[in-house]
Motif scaffolding. Structure first.
Motif, PDB file in Angstrom:
ATOM      1  N   MET A 133      65.855 102.503  27.238  1.00 39.72           N
ATOM      2  CA  MET A 133      67.637 103.034  27.581  1.00 39.72           C
ATOM      3  C   MET A 133      68.060 101.443  29.106  1.00 39.72           C
ATOM      4  SD  MET A 133      69.151 105.785  29.395  1.00 39.72           S
ATOM      5  CE  MET A 133      70.266 106.211  28.423  1.00 39.72           C
ATOM      6  N   SER A 134      69.112 101.073  28.849  1.00 42.16           N
ATOM      7  CA  SER A 134      69.386 100.312  29.509  1.00 42.16           C
ATOM      8  C   SER A 134      69.898 100.631  30.604  1.00 42.16           C
ATOM      9  CB  SER A 134      69.396  98.325  29.285  1.00 42.16           C
ATOM     10  OG  SER A 134      70.196  97.782  30.667  1.00 42.16           O
ATOM     11  N   PHE A 135      70.480 100.437  32.123  1.00 39.08           N
ATOM     12  CA  PHE A 135      71.711 101.302  33.459  1.00 39.08           C
ATOM     13  C   PHE A 135      72.188  99.512  33.657  1.00 39.08           C
ATOM     14  CE2 PHE A 135      68.639 104.478  33.706  1.00 39.08           C
ATOM     15  CZ  PHE A 135      68.560 105.331  32.800  1.00 39.08           C
ATOM     16  N   LYS A 136      73.051  98.978  33.063  1.00 36.89           N
ATOM     17  CA  LYS A 136      73.836  97.709  33.521  1.00 36.89           C
ATOM     18  C   LYS A 136      74.802  98.593  34.519  1.00 36.89           C
ATOM     19  CE  LYS A 136      74.182  95.615  28.801  1.00 36.89           C
ATOM     20  NZ  LYS A 136      72.641  94.363  29.325  1.00 36.89           N
ATOM     21  N   GLU A 137      75.638  99.687  34.024  1.00 34.57           N
ATOM     22  CA  GLU A 137      76.358 100.655  35.660  1.00 34.57           C
ATOM     23  C   GLU A 137      74.932 101.988  35.681  1.00 34.57           C
ATOM     24  OE1 GLU A 137      78.704  99.427  36.467  1.00 34.57           O
ATOM     25  OE2 GLU A 137      79.034  98.021  35.920  1.00 34.57           O
ATOM     26  N   PRO A 138      74.067 101.499  36.677  1.00 30.98           N
ATOM     27  CA  PRO A 138      73.537 102.767  37.150  1.00 30.98           C
ATOM     28  C   PRO A 138      74.423 104.170  37.804  1.00 30.98           C
ATOM     29  CG  PRO A 138      73.124 100.873  38.156  1.00 30.98           C
ATOM     30  CD  PRO A 138      73.815 100.449  37.435  1.00 30.98           C
ATOM     31  N   GLU A 139      75.193 103.368  38.814  1.00 29.07           N
ATOM     32  CA  GLU A 139      75.712 104.393  38.850  1.00 29.07           C
ATOM     33  C   GLU A 139      76.459 105.988  39.080  1.00 29.07           C
ATOM     34  OE1 GLU A 139      80.437 104.914  41.632  1.00 29.07           O
ATOM     35  OE2 GLU A 139      79.010 102.801  42.062  1.00 29.07           O
ATOM     36  N   PRO A 140      77.088 105.586  37.422  1.00 31.58           N
ATOM     37  CA  PRO A 140      77.703 107.041  37.114  1.00 31.58           C
ATOM     38  C   PRO A 140      75.962 108.277  36.402  1.00 31.58           C
ATOM     39  CG  PRO A 140      78.583 104.859  35.645  1.00 31.58           C
ATOM     40  CD  PRO A 140      77.611 104.351  36.487  1.00 31.58           C
ATOM     41  N   PHE A 141      74.321 107.109  36.130  1.00 33.27           N
ATOM     42  CA  PHE A 141      73.540 107.408  35.915  1.00 33.27           C
ATOM     43  C   PHE A 141      73.314 108.690  37.146  1.00 33.27           C
ATOM     44  CE2 PHE A 141      74.142 105.464  32.834  1.00 33.27           C
ATOM     45  CZ  PHE A 141      74.046 105.553  31.768  1.00 33.27           C
ATOM     46  N   ILE A 142      73.335 107.858  38.246  1.00 31.75           N
ATOM     47  CA  ILE A 142      73.234 108.392  39.826  1.00 31.75           C
ATOM     48  C   ILE A 142      74.388 109.479  39.832  1.00 31.75           C
ATOM     49  CG2 ILE A 142      73.109 107.850  42.077  1.00 31.75           C
ATOM     50  CD1 ILE A 142      72.009 105.257  41.119  1.00 31.75           C
ATOM     51  N   GLU A 143      75.047 109.362  39.877  1.00 27.09           N
ATOM     52  CA  GLU A 143      76.379 110.284  39.872  1.00 27.09           C
ATOM     53  C   GLU A 143      75.523 111.755  39.243  1.00 27.09           C
ATOM     54  OE1 GLU A 143      81.151 111.295  40.055  1.00 27.09           O
ATOM     55  OE2 GLU A 143      80.195 109.267  39.221  1.00 27.09           O
ATOM     56  N   ALA A 144      75.853 111.605  37.983  1.00 22.69           N
ATOM     57  CA  ALA A 144      75.395 112.483  37.458  1.00 22.69           C
ATOM     58  C   ALA A 144      74.029 113.160  37.445  1.00 22.69           C
ATOM     59  CB  ALA A 144      74.905 111.604  35.797  1.00 22.69           C
ATOM     60  N   LEU A 145      72.846 112.672  37.968  1.00 24.03           N
ATOM     61  CA  LEU A 145      72.013 113.165  38.422  1.00 24.03           C
ATOM     62  C   LEU A 145      71.987 113.916  39.580  1.00 24.03           C
ATOM     63  CD1 LEU A 145      69.187 110.631  37.727  1.00 24.03           C
ATOM     64  CD2 LEU A 145      69.086 112.632  37.242  1.00 24.03           C
ATOM     65  N   ILE A 146      73.057 113.375  40.068  1.00 23.59           N
ATOM     66  CA  ILE A 146      72.766 114.468  41.378  1.00 23.59           C
ATOM     67  C   ILE A 146      73.601 115.798  41.592  1.00 23.59           C
ATOM     68  CG2 ILE A 146      74.450 114.584  44.112  1.00 23.59           C
ATOM     69  CD1 ILE A 146      73.893 111.498  44.212  1.00 23.59           C
ATOM     70  N   PHE A 147      75.587 115.343  40.469  1.00 27.49           N
ATOM     71  CA  PHE A 147      75.778 116.498  39.551  1.00 27.49           C
ATOM     72  C   PHE A 147      75.667 117.408  39.964  1.00 27.49           C
ATOM     73  CE2 PHE A 147      78.775 118.933  36.961  1.00 27.49           C
ATOM     74  CZ  PHE A 147      79.689 118.679  37.791  1.00 27.49           C
ATOM     75  N   ALA A 148      73.997 117.633  38.603  1.00 28.14           N
ATOM     76  CA  ALA A 148      73.578 117.896  37.596  1.00 28.14           C
ATOM     77  C   ALA A 148      72.336 118.387  38.831  1.00 28.14           C
ATOM     78  CB  ALA A 148      73.210 117.697  36.709  1.00 28.14           C
ATOM     79  N   SER A 149      71.986 118.238  39.494  1.00 26.78           N
ATOM     80  CA  SER A 149      71.099 118.721  40.655  1.00 26.78           C
ATOM     81  C   SER A 149      71.302 119.971  40.997  1.00 26.78           C
ATOM     82  CB  SER A 149      70.109 118.096  41.854  1.00 26.78           C
ATOM     83  OG  SER A 149      69.720 118.292  41.958  1.00 26.78           O
ATOM     84  N   GLU A 150      70.092 121.208  40.974  1.00 23.46           N
ATOM     85  CA  GLU A 150      70.880 122.189  42.049  1.00 23.46           C
ATOM     86  C   GLU A 150      70.331 122.737  42.881  1.00 23.46           C
ATOM     87  OE1 GLU A 150      68.054 125.100  40.005  1.00 23.46           O
ATOM     88  OE2 GLU A 150      68.752 125.186  37.722  1.00 23.46           O
ATOM     89  N   LYS A 151      69.628 121.931  44.052  1.00 22.78           N
ATOM     90  CA  LYS A 151      69.872 121.577  44.524  1.00 22.78           C
ATOM     91  C   LYS A 151      69.926 120.064  45.545  1.00 22.78           C
ATOM     92  CE  LYS A 151      64.429 122.220  44.416  1.00 22.78           C
ATOM     93  NZ  LYS A 151      63.162 121.975  44.917  1.00 22.78           N
ATOM     94  N   SER A 152      69.750 119.257  46.212  1.00 21.40           N
ATOM     95  CA  SER A 152      69.340 118.445  47.023  1.00 21.40           C
ATOM     96  C   SER A 152      68.278 117.192  46.299  1.00 21.40           C
ATOM     97  CB  SER A 152      69.141 118.205  48.681  1.00 21.40           C
ATOM     98  OG  SER A 152      68.530 118.806  48.819  1.00 21.40           O
ATOM     99  N   ILE A 153      69.122 116.575  45.816  1.00 23.08           N
ATOM    100  CA  ILE A 153      67.843 115.364  45.264  1.00 23.08           C
ATOM    101  C   ILE A 153      67.390 113.303  45.499  1.00 23.08           C
ATOM    102  CG2 ILE A 153      69.515 114.065  43.840  1.00 23.08           C
ATOM    103  CD1 ILE A 153      68.222 114.228  41.760  1.00 23.08           C
ATOM    104  N   SER A 154      66.674 113.251  46.116  1.00 26.45           N
ATOM    105  CA  SER A 154      66.480 112.668  46.757  1.00 26.45           C
ATOM    106  C   SER A 154      66.120 111.201  45.812  1.00 26.45           C
ATOM    107  CB  SER A 154      64.734 112.645  47.719  1.00 26.45           C
ATOM    108  OG  SER A 154      63.978 112.208  46.701  1.00 26.45           O
ATOM    109  N   ALA A 155      66.710 109.722  47.272  1.00 27.13           N
ATOM    110  CA  ALA A 155      66.781 108.647  46.280  1.00 27.13           C
ATOM    111  C   ALA A 155      65.283 108.596  45.870  1.00 27.13           C
ATOM    112  CB  ALA A 155      66.805 107.755  47.561  1.00 27.13           C
ATOM    113  N   GLU A 156      64.280 108.866  46.148  1.00 27.83           N
ATOM    114  CA  GLU A 156      63.105 109.191  45.655  1.00 27.83           C
ATOM    115  C   GLU A 156      63.255 109.572  44.413  1.00 27.83           C
ATOM    116  OE1 GLU A 156      63.540 109.791  48.819  1.00 27.83           O
ATOM    117  OE2 GLU A 156      62.284 108.606  49.710  1.00 27.83           O
TER     118      GLU A 156
END
Length: 188
Positions: A1-24
């Motif tokens: 999978m290629s992330f030419k625009e990773p921002e929406p994927f990062i946004e989705a990860l933060i949104f879907a996480s039940e608790k705070s998610i770290s940058a790591e």
């Protein structure tokens, strides 16, 4: 999978996480799905872009750094309406005993059950068990004292639940003492 625009994927990860998610954690997830490697600095810059986007759109939610990670939360100005909803829905409030026990653990951690009982003056087996079930506290190891009793400390969920980054953000005891709780004159 290629992330030419990773921002929406990062946004989705933060949104879907039940608790705070770290940058790591975000970096690990992206690394598993892509040949591209994203530095922590690049991820943090993208997170900041997402945070700015939500501020500029003037939405009811914002991206907040919490407990060493990131989470979407309702903005502070909407607290009264959200609070009213929580009051109506709250069936699983913490009892007075649970709040007292939790505060002792938060301020004295790591702490044994015996130390909690000495402070409270009552048996706290049931309360500690309920706090463990709600995942507000966790077992932090064993004491080196006789019998090697379990040590209890607050959990990451405790931080999320109370909206703080660390126990250093807890109110200091001198901030909690009000003039009405003082007997006699105070000489400084």
């Amino acid at each position: 999978m290629s992330f030419k625009e990773p921002e929406p994927f990062i946004e989705a990860l933060i949104f879907a996480s039940e608790k705070s998610i770290s940058a790591e954690e975000i970096q690990q997830v992206l690394a598993e799905l892509s040949e591209e490697q994203f530095s922590l600095k690049a991820i943090e810059e993208l997170i900041e872009q997402i945070r700015q986007k939500y501020l500029n759109l003037n939405l009811a939610i914002e991206l907040v750094q919490l407990n060493g990670g990131y989470q979407f939360l309702t903005r502070k100005e909407f607290y009264p309406v959200i609070n009213q909803l929580q009051i109506q829905r709250s069936k699983k409030k913490l009892s007075q005993a649970a709040l007292e026990t939790l505060s002792i653990i938060a301020y004295k951690q790591p702490v044994t059950k015996l130390e909690i009982e000495q402070i409270r003056g009552v048996n706290c087996d049931y309360t500690v068990q309920k706090l463990l079930e709600k995942e507000l506290i966790s077992i932090a190891g064993k004491s080196e004292t006789v019998g090697k009793p379990l040590l209890y400390a607050t959990s990451g969920l405790f931080m999320d639940y109370f909206g703080i980054n660390s126990t250093k953000d807890l109110p200091q005891l001198n901030e909690l003492v009000s003039e009405s709780n003082v007997i006699g004159e105070q000489n400084e």
